[in-house]
Scaffold this active site. Structure first.
Site, mmCIF file in Angstrom:
data_model
loop_
_atom_site.group_PDB
_atom_site.id
_atom_site.type_symbol
_atom_site.label_atom_id
_atom_site.label_comp_id
_atom_site.label_asym_id
_atom_site.label_seq_id
_atom_site.Cartn_x
_atom_site.Cartn_y
_atom_site.Cartn_z
ATOM 1 N N ASP A 124 0.861 -1.172 0.000
ATOM 2 C CA ASP A 124 0.000 0.000 0.000
ATOM 3 C C ASP A 124 0.901 1.227 0.000
ATOM 4 O O ASP A 124 1.992 1.209 0.575
ATOM 5 C CB ASP A 124 -0.895 0.018 1.238
ATOM 6 C CG ASP A 124 -2.007 -1.022 1.178
ATOM 7 O OD1 ASP A 124 -2.411 -1.398 0.061
ATOM 8 O OD2 ASP A 124 -2.472 -1.446 2.249
ATOM 9 N N ASP A 140 -6.919 -1.407 -4.648
ATOM 10 C CA ASP A 140 -7.974 -1.015 -3.707
ATOM 11 C C ASP A 140 -8.912 0.013 -4.339
ATOM 12 O O ASP A 140 -10.119 -0.005 -4.086
ATOM 13 C CB ASP A 140 -7.368 -0.428 -2.429
ATOM 14 C CG ASP A 140 -6.537 -1.433 -1.647
ATOM 15 O OD1 ASP A 140 -6.769 -2.648 -1.792
ATOM 16 O OD2 ASP A 140 -5.648 -0.994 -0.888
#
Length: 169
Positions: A124, A140
């Protein structure tokens, strides 16, 4: 009949290309983040948005840390269900939006699955600083935006659409 089959095949090729291109974009951004952000963040807009490397071994907000097999099983089941739904969507221009959203949702799931399979964590790197929001990635975004738009489409565009919910003969 032959013309319809060829047309259907072209549509499936287009959606397959979209899947592959979106997946490559996700992979490239994660590889970039892994190589460029490990030692230093990049601020895009002070106090609002920055690139910040994070190895997420769980789900959003760090839930279910190190539950690898749970994520593998959930993703595999979800991808199979999405493939079944994709196959059952009637072939019509009316359903291109729904097919596209389903492909993007699947792409996001597979993108994060690849990270978990390769590294046992998801890379991330996008951080929204002005709110308490989890650091996220391109996959995401695919998942979140697709689900949001799919819910809207199912409620407003396809809500009373009998063709979508009837069983195929």
């Amino acid at each position: 009949m032959k013309e319809k089959r060829f047309s259907m095949m072209k549509i499936h090729v287009v959606y397959s290309a979209i899947f592959i291109i979106a997946l490559v974009i996700d992979r490239i951004t994660k590889i970039w983040a892994s190589s460029q952000l490990v030692s230093e963040d990049i601020s895009l807009w002070d106090g609002v948005l920055k690139f910040h490397y994070l190895e997420n071994r769980g789900a959003a907000w760090g839930l279910f840390q190190n539950a690898f097999w749970l994520f593998y099983i959930i993703t595999a089941v979800a991808v199979v269900i999405m493939a079944i739904i994709y196959a059952r969507i009637p072939f019509s221009k009316r359903y291109h939006l729904l097919r596209f959203l389903l492909v993007m949702l699947c792409t996001g799931a597979v993108g994060n699955f690849i990270d978990r399979a390769l590294y046992h964590y998801v890379v991330d790197f996008i951080s929204v600083e002005f709110i308490n929001f989890p650091v996220f990635n391109v996959a995401d975004i695919y998942v979140t935006v697709s689900v949001f738009l799919m819910v809207i489409a199912l409620f407003f565009k396809y809500s009373k659409d009998d063709d979508l919910w009837k069983k195929k003969a």
